[in-house]
Each structure stands twice: as C-alpha cells, then as structure tokens.
Design an enzyme around this catalytic site. Sequence first.
Site, PDB file in Angstrom:
ATOM      1  N   ASP A 307       0.870  -1.175   0.000  1.00 15.16           N
ATOM      2  CA  ASP A 307       0.000   0.000   0.000  1.00 15.16           C
ATOM      3  C   ASP A 307       0.914   1.233   0.000  1.00 15.16           C
ATOM      4  O   ASP A 307       2.141   1.139   0.096  1.00 15.16           O
ATOM      5  CB  ASP A 307      -0.981  -0.028   1.180  1.00 15.16           C
ATOM      6  CG  ASP A 307      -2.204   0.868   0.929  1.00 15.16           C
ATOM      7  OD1 ASP A 307      -2.163   1.703   0.008  1.00 15.16           O
ATOM      8  OD2 ASP A 307      -3.198   0.750   1.667  1.00 15.16           O
TER       9      ASP A 307
HETATM   10  C1  BGC Z   1      -5.237   3.125   0.484  1.00 12.92           C
HETATM   11  C2  BGC Z   1      -5.593   2.092  -0.537  1.00 12.92           C
HETATM   12  C3  BGC Z   1      -5.581   2.672  -1.927  1.00 12.92           C
HETATM   13  C4  BGC Z   1      -4.206   3.278  -2.179  1.00 12.92           C
HETATM   14  C5  BGC Z   1      -4.069   3.866  -3.566  1.00 12.92           C
HETATM   15  C6  BGC Z   1      -3.962   3.870   0.100  1.00 12.92           C
HETATM   16  O1  BGC Z   1      -3.737   4.952   0.929  1.00 12.92           O
HETATM   17  O2  BGC Z   1      -5.060   2.513   1.734  1.00 12.92           O
HETATM   18  O3  BGC Z   1      -6.866   1.550  -0.253  1.00 12.92           O
HETATM   19  O4  BGC Z   1      -5.870   1.696  -2.874  1.00 12.92           O
HETATM   20  O5  BGC Z   1      -3.985   4.297  -1.224  1.00 12.92           O
HETATM   21  O6  BGC Z   1      -4.818   5.008  -3.720  1.00 12.92           O
END
Ligand code: BGC
Length: 739
Positions: A307
């Site tokens: 993530d």
């Molecule tokens: C979130 C994810 C998301 C990713 C990309 C992260 O901060 O936890 O759910 O897919 O960002 O935007």
Amino acid sequence: MNVSGNKMLNAALLCMLSSIPSMAQKISFQDTSAFIRGLVSKMTLEEKAGQMTQLTVEMISERTAADSTKLTEPHRIDPVRLKRAVSDAKVGSILNMGGHTYTVKYWNEIQAAIRSEASKTRLKIPVLYGIDAIHGANYTVGATLYPQPINLAASFDATTTRKMAIQIAKEVKECGIPWDFSPVLDVGRDPRWPRFWETFGEDVLVVSEMGKATVEGYLEGGMQPCLKHYMGYSQPFSGKDRTPAMIPERQLREIFLPPFAEAIRSGAMTVMVNSAEINGIPVHADRHILTEILKEELNFQGFAVSDWDDIQYLYTRHKIASSYKDAVRIAVNAGIDMAMVPMDYHITKYLIELVNEGAIPQSRIDDAVSRILRVKIRAGLFGSLVPDDLSASSNSSSKAPVPPYNKQEHTNTSYRLAVKGLVLLKNENQVLPLKEGKIIVAGPTANSLNALNGGWTHTWQGRDETWNTKGKQTLAEALKSSPKITVQENGDVVVLCVGEQPYTEKEGDIEDLQLPADQRALIRKYKNENKKVVLVYIGGRPRTVADEADLCDAILWAGLPGDEGGRAIAAVLTGEENPSGRLPFTWPRHPSSHTTYDHKASEEVASGPGVSEFKPLFHFGDGLSYTSYEYSSLSTDKTRYAPGETIRLSVKVKNTGSRNGENVVLVYASDLVASITPPVKRLRAFSREPFNAGEERTLHFSIPVSKLSFIGREDKPVLEPGEFRISVGSMEKIITVGE
Ligand code: BGC
C-alpha cells in the site's frame, strides 16, 4: 483486449516484436510461462527493479512554475518526467489521478502517452495502470456512481452486485485503465474504523459472497481486481486507521482470510497489503502472511503490491528497519512483489543494490517480476499474441474489447441497488410511507450529494463539490420534486437527515462513536416541537444515538447510496418503493458496547439489570418492509449428516401484506458444543427473492456440512461431531453431524 479490439496496440506489439526476433518466436509458439521465462531471462536487473516499482501519476505530471510540488490545473502529463519514470527508471506500474476526476477523453490521452513511452523502451513491456474505482469509475466525469460497499452488503444481492461490477469494469476500461484497487475484502468488525463503509459489513459469508460477485463481475467486464487490504486491516485495537491489531492466527483464519481465499479461487490475481501491524509485525514485513499463507497455501499466482508508501514506513513509522534500504530488503524478502512507492526512485535503486549485495536473492526478484508479467498478460496488455494459459483464466474475457454499453442501464442498476440497500429499522404507527401533505426536510446531510457518496468520489476524500455529477439529486431535492408531498418550513413531520460528511483513511478517525451532540440535539428539538421525526441516517459508520433513537418515530439507515441515493431514499420515504435492505452489521447502542452478532455466549450474560447483556440498538439482519412476511415449515432433508454430505433445507415464505416486496432470508447455524467456544450463531446461507402480495413459496438452501467447521486448537479447520441448531427467523431445527 483481443486482436480486433485493440488493433493499434497489436500493431505496435507486432512492430516491437519483430525487432526482437527470438521473443516474437517464443510468443507465437509457446505458452505463457515460457513467454514469461523468456522475457525475464532477457531483462537486466534495472529492468526488473523497474517492473517492481509503482509510482503515482503525480510523478509524471506537470508542476506549476510557482511551486514545483503543485500540479498544473488543468492536469497535464510532463513528457520529461514521463520519460524519467518509464524509459529511464523503467517503472512497471502507475496509479491514481492527479487530484480529481477527468473526462474519458483525457484519461485516454494519459494512457496513450504512457503506452507510447513504454513502446520506446528496450523490451517494450507495457505499464500496468491502476486506480481506486471503488464504487464506479469514481474519478471519471459523468461516470455512474453506485452505492458504496456497505450498502451493497445491505442489499444482500450478490447477483445485482455482480452485474454492477461488470458495468464498472466497462466504464473504467473505457478510460483505458485495466486494473482496479477494489474490492475491499476487509471484514468490518469495528464500526469506529474510518474505512468501515468500504467493507461489505461484519459477516464473513456476506463479505466472501459479495467479494466473489465483484471479482467475477470485474473479470467478466475485462478488468483486473485488486483485493485489499490483505489481511486483518479492519480491526485495529484503537479503532483508528493503520494502528496496531492483535489478532491470533485462529481468528485471522476464521474471520479475515476466507474472503481473500474465495476471491483468489474466483480468479483475482493481485492483492494490496494491509498497512498496519498485527501482533507486533507490520504485515508488509510478515513472511508468514505474505508468502506462506498467500503464495504457498492459497497457491496465489499473482502479485502482492504494497500500500501507499508502506515499505518506507517499515523504517520511518514502524521502526523495524534500520534504514529505508533495510525496509526494502525486509518487505521484498517477506513477499512484496511490487512497491507502491509512490513518490520517489529510492526503492528501484535499493532493489538493485540489495540484489548485488546478496541481501535479496535473484530468485525472489525473478519470482516477483514473473508474477507481475503474468498479471500484465492476464490484463491483456500484451495483446492476444500471448495466450493466457493459466487455469484460473477460464474467464479469459479479461482480454475482451470494451463492449458498447447503455449508460441509462447503468444508472438504473445504481438506482436499484441504492433502493435495495436502504434499511428501514423503525416505523412506529406507520409514519412511513409519508402521507400526502407538508413535510420539513432538515439536517446536515439533507442537501449534500457528497454525503450520499462518501469518500473516493471525484477526489480522495470526496468532499470537494466542484466535480459532482451534474443533474444528480440530493435527498432534499428529490423530496421537493416528489408530487406527493410539499417540502416547506413548517409541517407535522420532519425528515431529519443526520450522519457524516465524507472521509476515508486517517482523515476519518474519530474520538467518539456517538453521533455529534449538535445532531442529537436536532432530534430533541423537533421532538420537543411535537413533530413526528423520521430520522434518515446518511453516513459510513453507525454512530450511536442511544437515547435519541427512542424519540424517533421512524429510522431509515441510508448509508452511502451513491449518486442515485437521493432519488432512492425519497422513493422509499414516499412509498413509491418498498424498503427491503437488511443491516449488514450490528449497530451499537452505546459507544463502548460494540459486539458483532457472532459473539460468544458469555457476552450475553447480564452483570446487572440490562448492563452488559448484548442489546445493540439494531441487530445484524434487521430490516423492515411496508409489507409483512411469515416464515413457516423449516425443514431439513435429514436429521443426521456425515461430514461429506450437504444439508438440504427448505423454508416457506409468505408475503402476508398488501404490497409486493423483496425478502431477504438469512439462514444461521449454531454449534451447540465445541472445543473452541462457539459463536452464538453464524450466517451460513442467504437469499433475496421477490414476493408479490399474498404470494407463498418454498425456498431451498444447500449447506455443505463441511461449512459448519471452525478453526480449531491447531489453527486448522475442524468439524466436530455433535448437534447444530439451524435457524431462520424464529424457527429452529436441530441436526446432528456424525458418521
Ligand atoms: C489506500 C488504498 C488505496 C491506495 C491507492 C492507500 O492509501 O489505503 O486503499 O488503494 O492508497 O490510492
């Protein structure tokens, strides 16, 4: 994509392949794995490290002259930055949008620019673009915005959810984007958690079934799903985002793993990893979870992407790495295949150094890159020249061109799902449907399209109104346009819209689950004025309203029903539609007394008159209708079952009221005695069926006896012989499992 569907790309590929004769031959004559092996063997370490790198689109976007950290408005791709990322650093993936929603045309221009840059690289490996299209193509101007996942769960309608997922895939693919960071398969066990509404609720079966429907729909629509956030993200000890969780292995396997396992069986090829820590180990560093369980036990052939910035956080936040570079070593050796970096080039450089120093084995890199290439093939990025021979790809339609679609049909699906997901929880003296006449519409969520949609809508937090879809109605607007009622300053009935304004992730953390005091005061104010209070709750989490709930004449949980939500709620309030949703979570009465429906028997023991006994404000599965249903004749085909058998169960359902409706039937099983304290009950099957007024039908369910197993003392599934109680509504039946 297939040959006819993407002539331009295939022409470019043919051209590129003819410049690499040996690869062209391999692609034409051998299977996917041979193609992947061949390509990996040609790649330099720099090219491999690049494939494992994912950057945000901001990194290839033009900045303002005044401030180099700010993007230009309108957004523009910066060719110099694009070259640095794709040609020089050889990055394999890009994500996100630079701030807000774009048109389909502009999205395609971005994709074309990236494709063109990738075609100039030595091996011309296509870049995989990913986006958070979590409730429709929510970063595309004019796209259909559907209800958020918590509302889909409340619909208990996997069939329409699957149909929705196909439609979303078409709208996202129309933008040239093949990869979606959705569905969220975290099980929503804690309503304080700011991403609660991104889940399909608190029940494992509902999350698994809705997850499966979404994955199948995305794949059928030609888009690659990315399951997130693997795993155990949704139950932080403090209720706050990205804070530590303590989850024993047994609980991980009982509650959090099954939805991922099911979705992987359904063909999902990418997972995004939980940003937080479990039992003191950040999941990005947990080899047991990432490699042993995911890749070895579940035989997952795709890749795990980190993530946002989570590898660096192993150093700066979690303090388990001594440097950023050390964090890369730990994460990649644990099983992370692609780093969502997303704002620098350090990881790419460190990967190269770490392999040269022998700190990450070359085989680990080759494995990660092979997985990434496999997904790129599956996403159709290499065109039809590479046959996708993986068994799970029976759904090879992921290569299909974007078929034309009927936008109105998508809007209708969104509206239908919005209606199906509205949950009527209280309706004293039939205050609803609203009688003809004058009503007041009040409260902070009454006139907000953003509140109906929640986070991840046009912008990350979903609060900016600039980009809202034109022509969509707020609840107040929809009620005003209803011919049946007149909205004005005075009246005997108030539709009081409370809840939350949009948020997601850390920005949504709260200190108190109670509905804010000013909103509770509004309920008292109108009650003191002797109005009938119809409370409409619009928001992502069940905020508690213990005392004030009793003052309300009706309560409708509307959750986050999306762009058609205003219309849908108005139609239910005025009686044009019959409510049929069921609560997919337990709505606590008090902020510190949350327990899920599948709690242990000891949680029902009262410590004093009504003190600690399980008595939430509303139960999982609650939901009223404007008609009434009667269940009868619950029966099973046998009373004793061997472990390999299937329980065939039937129940008669009758619509005893005077309106047509849809009814959700929930079938529970309770293990009466078990070696691990059993939950009081677990949902084992559900269905949603239409019933005309007066209609009676017998519904049939099949529950494999193996599904009655639980994770035992050895952290493995066990099915213990003995008695189980099957229940539907107030009816019960005891069956015995044994040889
Ligand atoms: C979130 C994810 C998301 C990713 C990309 C992260 O901060 O936890 O759910 O897919 O960002 O935007």
